[in-house]
Design a protein around this motif. Structure first.
Motif, PDB file in Angstrom:
ATOM      1  N   TRP A  72      -8.618   3.489   0.434  1.00 21.39           N
ATOM      2  CA  TRP A  72      -9.517   2.357   0.262  1.00 21.39           C
ATOM      3  C   TRP A  72      -9.288   1.687  -1.104  1.00 21.39           C
ATOM      4  O   TRP A  72      -9.175   0.472  -1.191  1.00 21.39           O
ATOM      5  N   PHE A  73      -9.219   2.512  -2.147  1.00 21.39           N
ATOM      6  CA  PHE A  73      -9.000   1.995  -3.499  1.00 21.39           C
ATOM      7  C   PHE A  73      -7.719   1.164  -3.552  1.00 21.39           C
ATOM      8  O   PHE A  73      -7.696   0.056  -4.086  1.00 21.39           O
ATOM      9  N   ASN A  74      -6.628   1.672  -2.973  1.00 26.01           N
ATOM     10  CA  ASN A  74      -5.355   0.958  -2.978  1.00 26.01           C
ATOM     11  C   ASN A  74      -5.382  -0.291  -2.106  1.00 26.01           C
ATOM     12  O   ASN A  74      -4.609  -1.220  -2.319  1.00 26.01           O
ATOM     13  N   TRP A  75      -6.268  -0.329  -1.130  1.00 30.95           N
ATOM     14  CA  TRP A  75      -6.395  -1.501  -0.261  1.00 30.95           C
ATOM     15  C   TRP A  75      -7.119  -2.630  -0.996  1.00 30.95           C
ATOM     16  O   TRP A  75      -6.728  -3.780  -0.928  1.00 30.95           O
ATOM     17  N   PHE A  76      -8.201  -2.280  -1.708  1.00 27.50           N
ATOM     18  CA  PHE A  76      -9.059  -3.307  -2.299  1.00 27.50           C
ATOM     19  C   PHE A  76      -8.902  -3.509  -3.800  1.00 27.50           C
ATOM     20  O   PHE A  76      -9.118  -4.611  -4.287  1.00 27.50           O
ATOM     21  N   LYS A 126      -6.271  -2.118  -6.005  1.00 29.53           N
ATOM     22  CA  LYS A 126      -4.997  -1.801  -6.659  1.00 29.53           C
ATOM     23  C   LYS A 126      -4.559  -2.909  -7.612  1.00 29.53           C
ATOM     24  O   LYS A 126      -4.065  -2.638  -8.701  1.00 29.53           O
ATOM     25  N   SER A 127      -4.744  -4.163  -7.215  1.00 30.51           N
ATOM     26  CA  SER A 127      -4.226  -5.263  -8.028  1.00 30.51           C
ATOM     27  C   SER A 127      -5.322  -6.158  -8.608  1.00 30.51           C
ATOM     28  O   SER A 127      -5.029  -7.249  -9.079  1.00 30.51           O
ATOM     29  N   HIS A 170       0.866  -1.175   0.000  1.00 32.88           N
ATOM     30  CA  HIS A 170       0.000   0.000   0.000  1.00 32.88           C
ATOM     31  C   HIS A 170       0.909   1.234   0.000  1.00 32.88           C
ATOM     32  O   HIS A 170       1.979   1.216   0.603  1.00 32.88           O
ATOM     33  N   PRO A 171       0.491   2.333  -0.676  1.00 34.98           N
ATOM     34  CA  PRO A 171       1.324   3.543  -0.674  1.00 34.98           C
ATOM     35  C   PRO A 171       1.667   4.061   0.726  1.00 34.98           C
ATOM     36  O   PRO A 171       2.694   4.691   0.917  1.00 34.98           O
ATOM     37  N   LYS A 172       0.807   3.773   1.712  1.00 32.61           N
ATOM     38  CA  LYS A 172       1.077   4.200   3.092  1.00 32.61           C
ATOM     39  C   LYS A 172       1.606   3.042   3.946  1.00 32.61           C
ATOM     40  O   LYS A 172       1.452   3.055   5.172  1.00 32.61           O
TER      41      LYS A 172
END
Length: 153
Positions: free
Chosen positions: A130-134, A136-137, A21-23
């Motif tokens: 949220w988008f990057n958590w669910f 992103k891939s 995740h970016p964070k």
């Protein structure tokens, strides 16, 4: 009189953003958001499993123990941060329509008008986190919204 000990379903919340995740490594503040009434739900895979558990919780046969790891995940003790005797479940399907399009969100077979903005806020995350958590891939996520309150979509 002997009282029967209830079964316990365990749900762990992440204290930090996941690897990739970016964070990554930064605090999610999920526990604080849960206690403040800002994190209204969490989203998981395996609707069937959680629907069965919710039925047991809501009929008094089980309780939900919400926990976090005291240190490194899977290598430290878990600490209970909340215990619930009620749990709502809603089936969720989120589909990304391309890099430039808002993901489509269906809850219990109906399109969620507020989309990801509302869903992410109630999950304790901003839109991009949220988008990057669910998503992103993946282009589609199917699972369950575990509702900690009476709020439903």
């Amino acid at each position: 009189m002997i009282t029967e000990k209830k079964k316990v379903a365990v749900l762990t919340l992440s204290k930090q953003y996941q690897k990739g995740h970016p964070k990554e490594g930064q605090p999610t503040e999920f526990v604080e958001k849960l206690k403040a009434g800002v994190k209204l739900h969490t989203i998981r895979q395996n609707y069937e499993l959680w629907a069965k558990r919710a039925e047991q919780i809501n009929t008094g046969k089980m309780e939900l123990s919400i926990r976090v790891w005291s240190g490194k995940p899977y290598r430290s003790q878990q600490v209970e941060v909340a215990r619930l005797t009620k749990l709502g479940v809603q089936r969720v399907c989120i589909t990304r329509m391309g890099a430039d399009h808002e993901p489509s969100v269906m809850v219990d077979g109906k399109i969620l008008d507020q989309g990801v903005a509302k869903l992410s806020k109630n999950d304790g995350l901003d839109y991009w986190d949220w988008f990057n958590w669910f998503l992103k891939s993946t282009i589609q996520f199917e699972g369950v919204i575990l509702q900690f309150t009476d709020m439903r979509y």
